[in-house]
Design an enzyme around this catalytic site. Sequence first.
Site, PDB file in Angstrom:
ATOM      1  N   TYR A  32      -1.752  -0.595  10.944  1.00  0.00           N
ATOM      2  CA  TYR A  32      -1.954  -1.262   9.663  1.00  0.00           C
ATOM      3  C   TYR A  32      -0.751  -1.059   8.737  1.00  0.00           C
ATOM      4  O   TYR A  32      -0.163  -2.018   8.236  1.00  0.00           O
ATOM      5  CB  TYR A  32      -3.221  -0.740   8.984  1.00  0.00           C
ATOM      6  CG  TYR A  32      -3.258  -0.998   7.491  1.00  0.00           C
ATOM      7  CD1 TYR A  32      -3.294  -2.290   6.989  1.00  0.00           C
ATOM      8  CD2 TYR A  32      -3.231   0.067   6.584  1.00  0.00           C
ATOM      9  CE1 TYR A  32      -3.306  -2.529   5.620  1.00  0.00           C
ATOM     10  CE2 TYR A  32      -3.254  -0.160   5.223  1.00  0.00           C
ATOM     11  CZ  TYR A  32      -3.282  -1.460   4.740  1.00  0.00           C
ATOM     12  OH  TYR A  32      -3.282  -1.690   3.392  1.00  0.00           O
ATOM     13  N   LYS A  37       2.171  -3.658   7.187  1.00  0.00           N
ATOM     14  CA  LYS A  37       2.449  -3.845   5.759  1.00  0.00           C
ATOM     15  C   LYS A  37       3.917  -3.570   5.449  1.00  0.00           C
ATOM     16  O   LYS A  37       4.540  -4.274   4.647  1.00  0.00           O
ATOM     17  CB  LYS A  37       1.547  -2.940   4.917  1.00  0.00           C
ATOM     18  CG  LYS A  37       0.062  -3.258   5.023  1.00  0.00           C
ATOM     19  CD  LYS A  37      -0.281  -4.622   4.455  1.00  0.00           C
ATOM     20  CE  LYS A  37      -0.277  -4.634   2.942  1.00  0.00           C
ATOM     21  NZ  LYS A  37      -0.757  -5.939   2.391  1.00  0.00           N
ATOM     22  N   THR A  80       0.831  -1.206   0.000  1.00  0.00           N
ATOM     23  CA  THR A  80       0.000   0.000   0.000  1.00  0.00           C
ATOM     24  C   THR A  80       0.863   1.252   0.000  1.00  0.00           C
ATOM     25  O   THR A  80       1.986   1.238   0.520  1.00  0.00           O
ATOM     26  CB  THR A  80      -0.909   0.012   1.249  1.00  0.00           C
ATOM     27  OG1 THR A  80      -1.518   1.290   1.390  1.00  0.00           O
ATOM     28  CG2 THR A  80      -0.110  -0.268   2.515  1.00  0.00           C
ATOM     29  N   ASP A  81       0.307   2.341  -0.544  1.00  0.00           N
ATOM     30  CA  ASP A  81       1.020   3.617  -0.501  1.00  0.00           C
ATOM     31  C   ASP A  81       1.171   4.138   0.923  1.00  0.00           C
ATOM     32  O   ASP A  81       1.995   5.010   1.195  1.00  0.00           O
ATOM     33  CB  ASP A  81       0.314   4.664  -1.377  1.00  0.00           C
ATOM     34  CG  ASP A  81      -1.137   4.939  -0.975  1.00  0.00           C
ATOM     35  OD1 ASP A  81      -1.618   4.333  -0.006  1.00  0.00           O
ATOM     36  OD2 ASP A  81      -1.795   5.759  -1.652  1.00  0.00           O
ATOM     37  N   GLU A  82       0.408   3.596   1.859  1.00  0.00           N
ATOM     38  CA  GLU A  82       0.485   4.058   3.248  1.00  0.00           C
ATOM     39  C   GLU A  82       1.833   3.785   3.898  1.00  0.00           C
ATOM     40  O   GLU A  82       2.162   4.400   4.914  1.00  0.00           O
ATOM     41  CB  GLU A  82      -0.619   3.419   4.077  1.00  0.00           C
ATOM     42  CG  GLU A  82      -1.936   4.116   3.962  1.00  0.00           C
ATOM     43  CD  GLU A  82      -2.737   4.016   5.248  1.00  0.00           C
ATOM     44  OE1 GLU A  82      -2.231   4.415   6.298  1.00  0.00           O
ATOM     45  OE2 GLU A  82      -3.866   3.541   5.166  1.00  0.00           O
TER      46      GLU A  82
END
Length: 340
Positions: free
Chosen positions: A152, A156, A129-131
């Site tokens: 979260y 990741k 994810t870009d997060e």
Amino acid sequence: MDFVKTVLVTGGAGFIGSHFVCSLVNRHPDWRIINFDNLDYCSNLRNLESVEENENYTFIRGDICNPRLVNHIFATESIDIVFHFAAQTHVETSFVWPSRYHMVNVEGTRVLLKAAFEAKVEKFIYISTDEVYGESLYKVNETSPRRPNNPYSVSKAAAECLVLSYRERHKFPVIITRSNNVYGPRQYLEKVIPKFVSFLQLNKKCTIQGTSPQSRHFLYVDDAIEAFHTILERGTVGETYNIGTDFEISIIQLARELIKMVRHVPDAELDDWLEFVPDRPVVDLRYPVNCEKLWRLGWKPAVSWAEGIRRTVKWYQENPDFWPDVKPEDQPITFEPDNQ
């Protein structure tokens, strides 16, 4: 029938995973596609109705954290390629149960990696994810540092480290993808677009968290699926690819657009359909990513925001009972990408 390749897709009954499984089954009739999913709350086998009778599709229910089952699958199914979508993705819930996110996203990835490595698969594609980049004012590229800001995204990023360790230590053929928010038909109601649409269909207001100017880049699911096919066909082993779009919209403006589309109220009354609620503990304002690396492989988004959101709203209007017994008001909202 003898199949040319066997592809294992984890989380293939979730939103993005199911769209990808369906595209693989239809695009490669000579490949066997195995959907491995534990059917958690945001998964739904109705997502696979269009392919469930196909000869080249197989569903296996199970948990990626179960090493005995995972090892058995790799020992008996002659898997060539792995697409690892399965994950816990809801940001707010990750603050409540961080250990659960670590177990599924990190330990589950470790179990899968070990089994795939021992089975000598030809490619392992990890969906991130870009997060993991954290909040940024400017576009980040694949070499930018990771600065995750919630349980979260931390999980990741930790899983990414495991994947990369297999590349460095074992020369294992891995690829990592990091995508913007993905939206479209069949997305679970905890995500911002289907939640707002569901609220409005029930004559309820859109809930806006906090007062900070949050915005997100939204990528239509068909474009995300094409990106995964591009990476599968032309991506370089060992690389990481951002998947995203230049289209960005504030969450308040997103709500206003959906209010006009669903409720057809005049502009002067749009804000009457907004309700401000308390913010989450940590909020990233935006996640702009540079996708030139993927562009060089020949991929770019093809579905405009206007067309994508029209298709999405139309689907939810035509399928109000797709998620039975799920009340949108009981789902905490999130603005983050769905990787399931």
